[in-house]
Design an enzyme around this catalytic site. Sequence first.
Site, PDB file in Angstrom:
ATOM      1  CG  ASP A 337      -1.822   1.048   1.213  1.00 53.92           C
ATOM      2  OD1 ASP A 337      -2.913   0.996   0.374  1.00 53.92           O
ATOM      3  OD2 ASP A 337      -1.863   1.906   2.167  1.00 53.92           O
ATOM      4  CD  GLU A 366      -2.250   2.001  -3.351  1.00 54.05           C
ATOM      5  OE1 GLU A 366      -3.262   2.419  -3.806  1.00 54.05           O
ATOM      6  OE2 GLU A 366      -1.938   2.354  -2.303  1.00 54.05           O
TER       7      GLU A 366
END
Length: 657
Positions: A337, A366
């Site tokens: 993340d 990400e």
Amino acid sequence: MEKNKITEFYSRFSEPEFIETNYYQGNDLGSVWTKEETRFRVWAPTAEQVTVYLYRSGELGDCFLNLSMSKDRKGTWLAAVEGDWNGTYYTYGVTVDGETKEAVDPYAKAVGVNGNRGMVIDLLATNPEGFTLEQKPFFAQAADAIIYELHVRDFSSDQSSGIRNKGKYLAFTEKGTTNYHGDRTGVDYLKKLGITHIHLLPSFDFMTVDETRLSEEQYNWGYDPQNYNVPEGSYSTDPYNGKVRVREFKQMVQSLHQNGLRVIMDVVYNHTMESNESNFNRIVPGYYYRLTQDGSFSNASGCGNETASERLMMRKFMVDSVVYWAKEYHIDGFRFDLMGIHDIQTMNEIRQALNEVDPSILVYGEGWTGGMSPLPEWKRALKDNVKNMNPGIAAFNDNLRDAVKGSVFHNSDRGFVSGRDGLEESIEFGVAGSIWNEGVDYGRVLYTNSPWAVEPTQTINYTSAHDNLTLWDKLSLSNPDDSRENRIRMNLLAAAIILTSQGIPFFQAGEEFLRSKPLNEEGTAFDENSYRSPDAVNSLKWNDTTTNKEVINYYKGLIAFRKAHSALRMSKAEDVRMKLKLMDWSQPNVVTFTIVNDIDGMLCVIYNANREARTVHIPEGEWKVYVKGNQAGTEVIEFIVGEEVSVEAISAMVLIK
Ligand code: CA
């Protein structure tokens, strides 16, 4: 602790002398159980005193014994206690600058309810039968992955799942479950789809769901970390007993493996739910986080703080944590993340450490942050820096995502499949795996003017994930005047683009049966950030698998076709450049390319996003059609001879000669 005191510590942490004296590289942090004794080691270089408190319960009662720890090597504190302490709960009392705080061991391997106390645990005893020697499903290379993103609770919480252990890890162990129409649900369904990896939303211990009130409806995605090395308790059948969640998580992994599916964990090391009062900060105030100049928590996560992976003991914590999950729970991949908050060196070290466990473990994330960070951009593990990272690290491809369906930030914005002109080059950029390819005009690619991947396996290609609208809801809002039939065509074309592009395809669970998160009955408003919305919004509605069987069959057909043709799964950029040819004879809103290799012969792929059929030029020959209209698979649909083909409105066509 006062801000100026934290700032004083903070500047010390960067001094070479502090680093030299306090970088502990041992592998015994946490509590280490044996039948004869348990040893505790915690890193607390700024502490004046550290005590282990032992408890009978994970929740109630006073400490029945405390052990004073002695200062040991490299900033660590050590205590040992004779006897068998398996199942005993514990915390640390850490005194810094005269103030004592109680904290859960960041290296705790088990915890009590709500994660407020760690637990000494005999891990081997938590292994389900056969787990120690289990075989993982065969998986040769990253390019072969087809990833399915799923939330543990969403999978089974709806009545229509037919699953008994609703919302639990054990839901993944149930077989023979069906929806109201008698169609398969659960793992039986997943197995038939053809996907290779299940990517689970955060399943380590997170904070917002109160594990003592599980009879009440509560929901969270889980991006609020509390204990990184422990499974979340609300997904277990007994969050009070620290051993149960450990065993049940392993049962889930084992069952998925037995059904041919590998397991990826979504990990959120970039921030903690608590800032000042997090376990990290209670033990070594100021160390694990980036601070702004005035001593406040910097907030690149948008969640109140950001961790400091460049600090050696935070970096070590991340490396140790993923290796622990990989070894102890047999996890097959990690999705980071807000990976852009971490520094490149940390991500590279994680990749290297995982290579030593199993090089087939996937690593992606990400490639962006959620706010400003003091870490210089060139050090961040951003998408634009993927080229400076280990080739075994991939990033989500937002260029292709938004080119296919329109911007995630503007609900009415359209993409290639839904009727916006001028996106052919952006689609081609994705088709070629976001690497350099002479056929792409980079000046016309969405959000970039150069390739960002070195190898095609560094891109995760997708059009939907848990964030933002589901693909089906996005199409409903961007194309309200189109018929349902046309919107389904758009959805199928989007899937065809993702599953015929170079790179790693990824989709949100239920995309293949038009998953929707409606906010009203009219179907005019949808939940684009359902992180704490009820099950009614988030759960998979298994009866929709019957209603939308045609769409599922198309996905299955594309998946089977992709698996059957290595031309769509090239690992090396050089191969892609040599074998994949983007055709410049295409018309507006049409993309055509061929791939030639020894095994498959010549593949020709055409996407027609126009609302009418188009006659498209192809290399002359005798062609077998495998994908056409709403059909896809490994069976020949029809034969075509010549150098022209008619491609239906808003559809993909794939031919082989
Ligand atoms: Ca929890």
